[in-house]
Design a protein around this motif. Structure first.
Motif, PDB file in Angstrom:
ATOM      1  N   MET A  90      73.394  22.007 -46.129  1.00  0.00           N
ATOM      2  CA  MET A  90      73.594  23.249 -45.421  1.00  0.00           C
ATOM      3  C   MET A  90      73.910  22.908 -43.965  1.00  0.00           C
ATOM      4  O   MET A  90      73.239  22.093 -43.354  1.00  0.00           O
ATOM      5  N   SER A  91      74.915  23.553 -43.426  1.00  0.00           N
ATOM      6  CA  SER A  91      75.324  23.290 -42.053  1.00  0.00           C
ATOM      7  C   SER A  91      74.495  24.125 -41.072  1.00  0.00           C
ATOM      8  O   SER A  91      73.775  25.044 -41.464  1.00  0.00           O
ATOM      9  N   PHE A  92      74.638  23.802 -39.791  1.00  0.00           N
ATOM     10  CA  PHE A  92      73.900  24.507 -38.743  1.00  0.00           C
ATOM     11  C   PHE A  92      74.178  26.010 -38.769  1.00  0.00           C
ATOM     12  O   PHE A  92      73.237  26.810 -38.840  1.00  0.00           O
ATOM     13  N   PRO A  93      75.463  26.449 -38.751  1.00  0.00           N
ATOM     14  CA  PRO A  93      75.705  27.905 -38.769  1.00  0.00           C
ATOM     15  C   PRO A  93      75.223  28.571 -40.056  1.00  0.00           C
ATOM     16  O   PRO A  93      74.736  29.701 -40.026  1.00  0.00           O
ATOM     17  N   ASP A  94      75.346  27.863 -41.179  1.00  0.00           N
ATOM     18  CA  ASP A  94      74.874  28.427 -42.446  1.00  0.00           C
ATOM     19  C   ASP A  94      73.363  28.629 -42.437  1.00  0.00           C
ATOM     20  O   ASP A  94      72.855  29.613 -42.967  1.00  0.00           O
ATOM     21  N   ALA A  95      72.645  27.682 -41.858  1.00  0.00           N
ATOM     22  CA  ALA A  95      71.187  27.790 -41.794  1.00  0.00           C
ATOM     23  C   ALA A  95      70.763  28.974 -40.930  1.00  0.00           C
ATOM     24  O   ALA A  95      69.859  29.726 -41.299  1.00  0.00           O
ATOM     25  N   ILE A  96      71.444  29.161 -39.807  1.00  0.00           N
ATOM     26  CA  ILE A  96      71.117  30.278 -38.917  1.00  0.00           C
ATOM     27  C   ILE A  96      71.420  31.594 -39.618  1.00  0.00           C
ATOM     28  O   ILE A  96      70.614  32.531 -39.610  1.00  0.00           O
ATOM     29  N   ARG A  97      72.586  31.653 -40.247  1.00  0.00           N
ATOM     30  CA  ARG A  97      72.990  32.868 -40.970  1.00  0.00           C
ATOM     31  C   ARG A  97      72.006  33.170 -42.091  1.00  0.00           C
ATOM     32  O   ARG A  97      71.593  34.320 -42.284  1.00  0.00           O
ATOM     33  N   SER A  98      71.590  32.143 -42.826  1.00  0.00           N
ATOM     34  CA  SER A  98      70.658  32.332 -43.939  1.00  0.00           C
ATOM     35  C   SER A  98      69.300  32.824 -43.437  1.00  0.00           C
ATOM     36  O   SER A  98      68.721  33.748 -44.013  1.00  0.00           O
ATOM     37  N   ALA A  99      68.803  32.226 -42.357  1.00  0.00           N
ATOM     38  CA  ALA A  99      67.491  32.626 -41.839  1.00  0.00           C
ATOM     39  C   ALA A  99      67.506  34.061 -41.331  1.00  0.00           C
ATOM     40  O   ALA A  99      66.568  34.818 -41.570  1.00  0.00           O
ATOM     41  N   PHE A 100      68.586  34.454 -40.649  1.00  0.00           N
ATOM     42  CA  PHE A 100      68.635  35.817 -40.120  1.00  0.00           C
ATOM     43  C   PHE A 100      69.021  36.840 -41.179  1.00  0.00           C
ATOM     44  O   PHE A 100      68.653  38.001 -41.068  1.00  0.00           O
ATOM     45  N   SER A 101      69.745  36.429 -42.219  1.00  0.00           N
ATOM     46  CA  SER A 101      70.061  37.387 -43.297  1.00  0.00           C
ATOM     47  C   SER A 101      68.828  37.658 -44.156  1.00  0.00           C
ATOM     48  O   SER A 101      68.744  38.679 -44.821  1.00  0.00           O
ATOM     49  N   GLN A 102      67.876  36.727 -44.135  1.00  0.00           N
ATOM     50  CA  GLN A 102      66.602  36.912 -44.833  1.00  0.00           C
ATOM     51  C   GLN A 102      65.505  37.070 -43.785  1.00  0.00           C
ATOM     52  O   GLN A 102      64.470  36.423 -43.850  1.00  0.00           O
ATOM     53  N   TYR A 103      65.743  37.957 -42.828  1.00  0.00           N
ATOM     54  CA  TYR A 103      64.935  38.117 -41.617  1.00  0.00           C
ATOM     55  C   TYR A 103      63.432  38.144 -41.894  1.00  0.00           C
ATOM     56  O   TYR A 103      62.667  37.462 -41.238  1.00  0.00           O
ATOM     57  N   ALA A 104      63.009  38.921 -42.844  1.00  0.00           N
ATOM     58  CA  ALA A 104      61.581  39.032 -43.162  1.00  0.00           C
ATOM     59  C   ALA A 104      61.351  38.855 -44.653  1.00  0.00           C
ATOM     60  O   ALA A 104      60.463  39.471 -45.228  1.00  0.00           O
ATOM     61  N   THR A 105      62.135  37.983 -45.272  1.00  0.00           N
ATOM     62  CA  THR A 105      62.000  37.718 -46.702  1.00  0.00           C
ATOM     63  C   THR A 105      61.088  36.511 -46.896  1.00  0.00           C
ATOM     64  O   THR A 105      61.443  35.394 -46.522  1.00  0.00           O
ATOM     65  N   PHE A 106      59.938  36.749 -47.471  1.00  0.00           N
ATOM     66  CA  PHE A 106      58.963  35.687 -47.681  1.00  0.00           C
ATOM     67  C   PHE A 106      58.976  35.206 -49.126  1.00  0.00           C
ATOM     68  O   PHE A 106      58.113  34.446 -49.528  1.00  0.00           O
ATOM     69  N   ARG A 107      59.940  35.649 -49.885  1.00  0.00           N
ATOM     70  CA  ARG A 107      60.090  35.208 -51.287  1.00  0.00           C
ATOM     71  C   ARG A 107      61.228  34.210 -51.362  1.00  0.00           C
ATOM     72  O   ARG A 107      62.136  34.226 -50.555  1.00  0.00           O
ATOM     73  N   GLY A 108      61.168  33.362 -52.366  1.00  0.00           N
ATOM     74  CA  GLY A 108      62.232  32.391 -52.557  1.00  0.00           C
ATOM     75  C   GLY A 108      61.902  31.064 -51.895  1.00  0.00           C
ATOM     76  O   GLY A 108      60.756  30.795 -51.510  1.00  0.00           O
ATOM     77  N   ARG A 109      62.938  30.236 -51.786  1.00  0.00           N
ATOM     78  CA  ARG A 109      62.760  28.877 -51.302  1.00  0.00           C
ATOM     79  C   ARG A 109      63.796  28.560 -50.229  1.00  0.00           C
ATOM     80  O   ARG A 109      64.877  29.122 -50.228  1.00  0.00           O
ATOM     81  N   ALA A 110      63.438  27.674 -49.323  1.00  0.00           N
ATOM     82  CA  ALA A 110      64.354  27.229 -48.271  1.00  0.00           C
ATOM     83  C   ALA A 110      64.436  25.705 -48.290  1.00  0.00           C
ATOM     84  O   ALA A 110      63.413  25.016 -48.340  1.00  0.00           O
ATOM     85  N   ARG A 111      65.644  25.198 -48.235  1.00  0.00           N
ATOM     86  CA  ARG A 111      65.852  23.756 -48.214  1.00  0.00           C
ATOM     87  C   ARG A 111      65.369  23.168 -46.896  1.00  0.00           C
ATOM     88  O   ARG A 111      65.216  23.864 -45.898  1.00  0.00           O
ATOM     89  N   ARG A 112      65.171  21.856 -46.913  1.00  0.00           N
ATOM     90  CA  ARG A 112      64.786  21.165 -45.679  1.00  0.00           C
ATOM     91  C   ARG A 112      65.820  21.381 -44.591  1.00  0.00           C
ATOM     92  O   ARG A 112      65.481  21.613 -43.433  1.00  0.00           O
ATOM     93  N   SER A 113      67.094  21.294 -44.974  1.00  0.00           N
ATOM     94  CA  SER A 113      68.143  21.437 -43.962  1.00  0.00           C
ATOM     95  C   SER A 113      68.099  22.817 -43.314  1.00  0.00           C
ATOM     96  O   SER A 113      68.268  22.941 -42.087  1.00  0.00           O
TER      97      SER A 113
END
Length: 122
Positions: free
Chosen positions: A1-24
């Motif tokens: 996962m690239s830097f912009p993708d990680a930022i986009r993913s974190a903010f698109s799941q702003y308060a989502t505590f379900r699921g999994r997140a990669r190390r990257s």
């Protein structure tokens, strides 16, 4: 996962505590938080405003804006190694708790699906 993708993913799941997140995703978002924090501190310094050593209004607003996404991505990172988000409470234990959480964040996620969902790598 690239830097912009990680930022986009974190903010698109702003308060989502379900699921999994990669190390990257976790580490790129942590780098983003560090950079934004530095910029906010510089802006506070330029404004000449400081709330008794705890930062200024820009830092306060930035910290409030990223509180939920940073907690959410940390919980999803713990889910990736098959641990519950309650493990984040280790951060309340100085030094030892922080070291344990750092080790958890550095671990590779469980391969395949786990109790928190499918692997984010697939």
């Amino acid at each position: 996962m690239s830097f912009p993708d990680a930022i986009r993913s974190a903010f698109s799941q702003y308060a989502t505590f379900r699921g999994r997140a990669r190390r990257s995703e976790y580490w790129w978002f942590s780098l983003f938080l560090l950079l934004v924090g530095i910029v906010a501190s510089v802006l506070d310094g330029a404004l000449g405003v400081d709330f008794e050593g705890s930062g200024g209004p820009v830092s306060l607003l930035v910290n409030l804006a990223v509180l939920l996404p940073s907690l959410a991505v940390a919980v999803r990172r713990l889910h990736d190694i098959d641990r519950t988000g309650w493990w984040l409470l280790l951060a309340l234990i100085p030094i030892v708790g922080w070291i344990v959480l750092l080790v958890f964040a550095l671990q590779n996620g469980t391969p395949g699906p786990n109790r928190f969902g499918p692997s984010p790598k697939s």
